[in-house]
Scaffold this motif. Sequence first.
Motif, mmCIF file in Angstrom:
data_model
loop_
_atom_site.group_PDB
_atom_site.id
_atom_site.type_symbol
_atom_site.label_atom_id
_atom_site.label_comp_id
_atom_site.label_asym_id
_atom_site.label_seq_id
_atom_site.Cartn_x
_atom_site.Cartn_y
_atom_site.Cartn_z
ATOM 1 N N GLY A 82 0.819 -1.205 0.000
ATOM 2 C CA GLY A 82 0.000 0.000 0.000
ATOM 3 C C GLY A 82 0.850 1.251 0.000
ATOM 4 O O GLY A 82 0.655 2.179 -0.778
ATOM 5 N N HIS A 83 1.859 1.223 0.874
ATOM 6 C CA HIS A 83 2.817 2.309 0.959
ATOM 7 C C HIS A 83 3.557 2.508 -0.336
ATOM 8 O O HIS A 83 3.772 3.623 -0.798
ATOM 9 C CB HIS A 83 3.871 1.928 1.978
ATOM 10 C CG HIS A 83 3.769 2.743 3.173
ATOM 11 N ND1 HIS A 83 4.120 4.053 3.164
ATOM 12 C CD2 HIS A 83 3.334 2.449 4.408
ATOM 13 C CE1 HIS A 83 3.906 4.516 4.368
ATOM 14 N NE2 HIS A 83 3.428 3.577 5.135
ATOM 15 N N ALA A 84 4.015 1.366 -0.877
ATOM 16 C CA ALA A 84 4.779 1.416 -2.125
ATOM 17 C C ALA A 84 3.945 2.105 -3.195
ATOM 18 O O ALA A 84 4.463 2.903 -3.971
ATOM 19 C CB ALA A 84 5.168 0.013 -2.565
ATOM 20 N N ALA A 85 2.632 1.834 -3.197
ATOM 21 C CA ALA A 85 1.771 2.472 -4.198
ATOM 22 C C ALA A 85 1.777 3.985 -4.000
ATOM 23 O O ALA A 85 1.909 4.746 -4.956
ATOM 24 C CB ALA A 85 0.353 1.925 -4.088
ATOM 25 N N ASP A 86 1.689 4.427 -2.729
ATOM 26 C CA ASP A 86 1.759 5.873 -2.447
ATOM 27 C C ASP A 86 2.991 6.493 -3.077
ATOM 28 O O ASP A 86 2.928 7.484 -3.784
ATOM 29 C CB ASP A 86 1.878 6.105 -0.933
ATOM 30 C CG ASP A 86 0.535 6.071 -0.255
ATOM 31 O OD1 ASP A 86 -0.445 5.776 -0.947
ATOM 32 O OD2 ASP A 86 0.482 6.330 0.959
#
Lengths: 349, 351
Positions: A223-227
């Motif tokens: 999820g973070h990586a997507a941010d």
Amino acid sequence: MPGSVYKWSLNLATAGCLVLLYLIFSGHRLTELAALANIPGSQWQNIKTVFVSIFLEALPFILLGVLVSSALHLFVPEDAIRRWIPRNRILGVTIACLLGIVLPVCECGMIPIVRRLIRKGMPIPVGIAYVLAAPVINPVTYAATAMAFPSDPRIAIYRLILAFIAAFCAGLVLHWTLKGNPLRPEKGHAHRHEHNHGHGHAHLHTRDRSGAVRGGRFLSVFGHAADEFFEMGKFLLLGALLTALVQTFVSRAELVSLSGGTFGAHVLMMGFAYAISLCSTSDAFVASSFAGVFPKGALLAFLVFGPMIDFKNTLMMLTVFRARFVANLTVLVAVVVLIASLAAGRLIG
Amino acid sequence: MTETLSRGSIVVRLVRAVILAGIAFYIVHLHNAGRLTLYIAPRMTIYVKLAAVGLYLVAAVLLFEALRAWNGSREEEACEHCAEPARPSALRQFALYGLFLVPLAVFFLTPDTTIGSAMASQKGMNLSSAAGIKEKNREPASRTAAEEGTSSEAPSVSPDSAPIPSGQDGGNRGDGEVGGDGGYADNGGLGGGGRDVPHSSDPLDALFPPDPFSEAYAEYGKKIYGSPLIEVTEKSYMEILTTLDLYSGAFAGHKVRISGFVYRDSSVPEDKFVIGRFAVQCCAADAMPYGILVDSPDAGLHDDNEWLTITGTLATTKYGDNDVLLLKAEEAVKIKAPKDPYVYGDLDFGT
């Protein structure tokens, strides 16, 4: 949010100005810009080809960068990095310059990782030295450079030495002069991250033992990586597009005709490296096609400056650092590389 | 930290998942159509394909999160506030995702073609692929010229660009090497050795004087010297062109066959054109055009970017200030553009 509009327009305006400057200096008349609308189809195809290829080429490295950065964020405790870095800053900068030998990451993947490391307590001069040095000082780039200059192995060695000098000097100058925090206070986003940490950690400690939560944490790496991917990705897209435009509309013959004397050739090659934003593993082959047109020192300037500072990574750096810091860093690196490559040019002949 | 995920953030996740999956799908689509190599060199494609897998994974996680949020079962989320995307204004979000969606749509909807003649002209067609090696050898003589920033694209004027084993040439060679490192002294000895007996008994050594930088090319030159027709293959395109250029004197009069696209610019005379190809290292952005000047009475019949196979006799000519290879065409056959138009470094060369 007026602030975000400002941030955006500033970046776009900067990019626009750079392109205009480039066109002016390369002798284009500005009226030619009006002709952009009726670019022939084949030129659009050229733009697309270069654009897509830069985007696809950078994609794996950006993705790796944001995944590593997210993993660091979620799994490495806050002050761990601070404890690993030697207290002595000069030693720290030296190690950072050489870190690429064991941790080679190309420039695209580098910026999210280093931002995370800096937030985790890595001193800024150390982080910057790593960003500058690692794309050049690593075995992959060395091998590619040696392959591109089969007739002169000194080029590959000088490239390493100059990159070390430039990154080391930049790190030291930052260490002596840097006051305050050059990290961009991201509107809302970063603040909330930091501010949430206190809470987040309290939560996590109480729940850490349950496996289900662990799984959730693992998922949130993605999820973070997507941010971060979307944060960096927009600048990758812009950088790739502008690079494609430069490659399609600025001819090499025009470039060469601009340079006068050794100094001019050095400055020109650095500008060229900046504009075409190639990867450090492939730029040596482009440089070798200039062998004979320009002196070796100017090729070195191209080979050292390009991986450290270029168009694509300036845009990405602007997501992380304040514009003023990025500008100062660019000037600093440019001056150091220019002096070092002029000196090397004399040595190498 | 207990506020429920707003509907907006569910939508954001879905949009992000769609974009990421879209990029991944684009890569897969290019790969299946065999067109990934129009953008990325074969040795790099594996990383791009891995990136597609990674993007799918991230997209799947976003989708999963969005679904879970939709169902309201958020208890197990450990760090939901971290994973929650930043929530700037709707307008800005629109601009941001538009920035991704528009290019993606353009990628899909426009045909994939290659860079061609126009790009070659911007990048500068290189007619002397051995320039880098030759430049090294002539370095002491013309260093000053290079330092003054002469604008010759591919310099090759040097006493040893045509390595004919005459005593005089050997002498020049020796002069040129003063001040070089150890490697050349060797070379000079062999060059002069055309007259005396060199330490090797192979008569071809005289035609292909090996030095440390061109050893592989010298070896290859000896191998193809005797063949009735030298074919510039796709696999070793650059290496063979470099060999021919490096030993242009020895290969003068030999028959050569080469394929590529037609290129012209204002400096190419009307009865000539260039047959060239792009050499790619990592991706199409670093493509460099390399070619050979072709002399053909029918030059006017061929359009730019047309793909041809030319068979002809090798010679040299002056192009600008430089000596370059010239292929005197005897036969020109139109061919279809190859599926993979670029050439790559031949890793097996010289082994």
